[in-house]
Design an enzyme around this catalytic site. Sequence first.
Site, PDB file in Angstrom:
ATOM      1  N   GLU A 135      -1.245  -0.581  -9.095  1.00 26.56           N
ATOM      2  CA  GLU A 135      -2.695  -0.728  -9.044  1.00 26.56           C
ATOM      3  C   GLU A 135      -3.371   0.590  -8.691  1.00 26.56           C
ATOM      4  O   GLU A 135      -3.001   1.240  -7.716  1.00 26.56           O
ATOM      5  CB  GLU A 135      -3.051  -1.800  -8.011  1.00 26.56           C
ATOM      6  CG  GLU A 135      -4.537  -2.077  -7.873  1.00 26.56           C
ATOM      7  CD  GLU A 135      -4.801  -3.197  -6.870  1.00 26.56           C
ATOM      8  OE1 GLU A 135      -5.811  -3.105  -6.150  1.00 26.56           O
ATOM      9  OE2 GLU A 135      -3.977  -4.147  -6.807  1.00 26.56           O
TER      10      GLU A 135
ATOM     11  N   LYS B  64       0.831  -1.191   0.000  1.00 28.71           N
ATOM     12  CA  LYS B  64       0.000   0.000   0.000  1.00 28.71           C
ATOM     13  C   LYS B  64       0.874   1.253   0.000  1.00 28.71           C
ATOM     14  O   LYS B  64       1.814   1.375   0.790  1.00 28.71           O
ATOM     15  CB  LYS B  64      -0.915   0.005   1.228  1.00 28.71           C
ATOM     16  CG  LYS B  64      -1.961  -1.097   1.215  1.00 28.71           C
ATOM     17  CD  LYS B  64      -2.987  -0.896   0.116  1.00 28.71           C
ATOM     18  CE  LYS B  64      -4.059  -1.969   0.141  1.00 28.71           C
ATOM     19  NZ  LYS B  64      -5.114  -1.751  -0.866  1.00 28.71           N
TER      20      LYS B  64
ATOM     21  N   ASP C  75      -0.146  -0.556  -4.650  1.00 28.07           N
ATOM     22  CA  ASP C  75      -1.569  -0.226  -4.678  1.00 28.07           C
ATOM     23  C   ASP C  75      -1.764   1.150  -4.052  1.00 28.07           C
ATOM     24  O   ASP C  75      -1.575   1.322  -2.855  1.00 28.07           O
ATOM     25  CB  ASP C  75      -2.375  -1.277  -3.924  1.00 28.07           C
ATOM     26  CG  ASP C  75      -3.875  -1.031  -3.994  1.00 28.07           C
ATOM     27  OD1 ASP C  75      -4.296  -0.100  -4.719  1.00 28.07           O
ATOM     28  OD2 ASP C  75      -4.638  -1.764  -3.335  1.00 28.07           O
TER      29      ASP C  75
ATOM     30  N   LYS D 216     -12.957  -8.655  -7.726  1.00 26.74           N
ATOM     31  CA  LYS D 216     -13.307  -9.124  -6.392  1.00 26.74           C
ATOM     32  C   LYS D 216     -14.728  -9.668  -6.438  1.00 26.74           C
ATOM     33  O   LYS D 216     -15.639  -9.009  -6.944  1.00 26.74           O
ATOM     34  CB  LYS D 216     -13.190  -7.981  -5.375  1.00 26.74           C
ATOM     35  CG  LYS D 216     -11.762  -7.426  -5.299  1.00 26.74           C
ATOM     36  CD  LYS D 216     -11.619  -6.297  -4.303  1.00 26.74           C
ATOM     37  CE  LYS D 216     -10.165  -5.830  -4.242  1.00 26.74           C
ATOM     38  NZ  LYS D 216      -9.950  -4.722  -3.288  1.00 26.74           N
TER      39      LYS D 216
ATOM     40  N   ASP E  45      -8.603  -1.380 -10.108  1.00 25.62           N
ATOM     41  CA  ASP E  45      -9.403  -2.047  -9.084  1.00 25.62           C
ATOM     42  C   ASP E  45     -10.703  -1.290  -8.869  1.00 25.62           C
ATOM     43  O   ASP E  45     -11.771  -1.698  -9.310  1.00 25.62           O
ATOM     44  CB  ASP E  45      -8.605  -2.164  -7.787  1.00 25.62           C
ATOM     45  CG  ASP E  45      -9.427  -2.734  -6.626  1.00 25.62           C
ATOM     46  OD1 ASP E  45     -10.531  -3.260  -6.868  1.00 25.62           O
ATOM     47  OD2 ASP E  45      -8.978  -2.651  -5.477  1.00 25.62           O
TER      48      ASP E  45
END
Length: 352
Positions: A170, A113, A144, A220, A196
């Site tokens: 991402e 992250k 991400d 997801k 995402d």
Amino acid sequence: MTQMLRPLPTLTELLENASVVSLPLTTRFRGVDVREAVIIRGPEGATEFSPFVEYGDEEAAAWLAAAIDFGWAPAPPRLRDSIPVNATLPAVGESEVEAVLDRYQGCRTIKIKVAERGQTLDDDLARVHRARQLLGSEGRIRLDANGGWNVDEAEHAIHALAEFDLEYVEQPCASVDDLWEIRQRVKYMGIPVAADESVRKADDPLDVARRGAADVLVVKAQPLGGIHSALDIVNRAGLPVVVSSALETSIGIAMGAHLAACIPELEYDCGLATAALLTTDVTADPLVPTGGRIPVLRPELDEALVRQNGAAPDRDEWWRERLGRVYAVLEGWSQSTGRHAAPAAAAPAAAE
């Protein structure tokens, strides 16, 4: 087209078979210290409804569709019995990196992250540098940003972090337009852009692929309405995909693992190891990685753990009321489309 499903179970049936749990995290993640979820016992096995608390009822309805899909409909045939998974490194300080990564046994890929609110690029550099040291030169690092940068910030950050040999970045920017722009700017560097939020939170989850704004899609199961709906999106997108979790219990992770098991081409390690971020779970055999993989199975609920981790009465009531409101939204979709999935996932325009 999205698979037609059997009629919705009644709200009474859902509520009678539901337990609300509250699971502390080992490390603060996505601004969350405790993960709440509704575990529902269905005829196919345990399933999960766990949209984040800030999501509105319309958005959460896709998550309930997914729970019903997994609990009431057989999963599609599997193409594999285990899934390679990545470690997930929250926006922790450099000194905490090793302790977090120790929870991901055998993982060769780390998702890190970055762009955390209140932190700086220097914080990101230190975290990624330490992760690369621990992983070695052969492991894979993906970043991400959760849409936390504008285009110029993303370009600057990607340049600064490129020395760590990035697998992809991402959601560096929030909008599809900005994703397209940053993809053009960094294409010469050979660093792919993954989407995402631009998939799971979009009215049209295929827009980002159609507009050439990403090289990889992160999918997801819960936010996309379940395994069957997500598979429909994957089949039409025509891009490599990474199946990821939404910080779920091992029940929700199992839903994602069954989705990943159905995808013919699975080029990337999947983000399905986040049960390692929980201090406890609802099964005695949580889906944490061994040798960098998790099995594809339906975990058995441990009813003692479910009771032990039961949410406080006010939170239990809050989730049950929410489930009722979201069910009404889903019921409206089912009556108008004949499907349990969100209309966006099955809209004709998304198939163009």
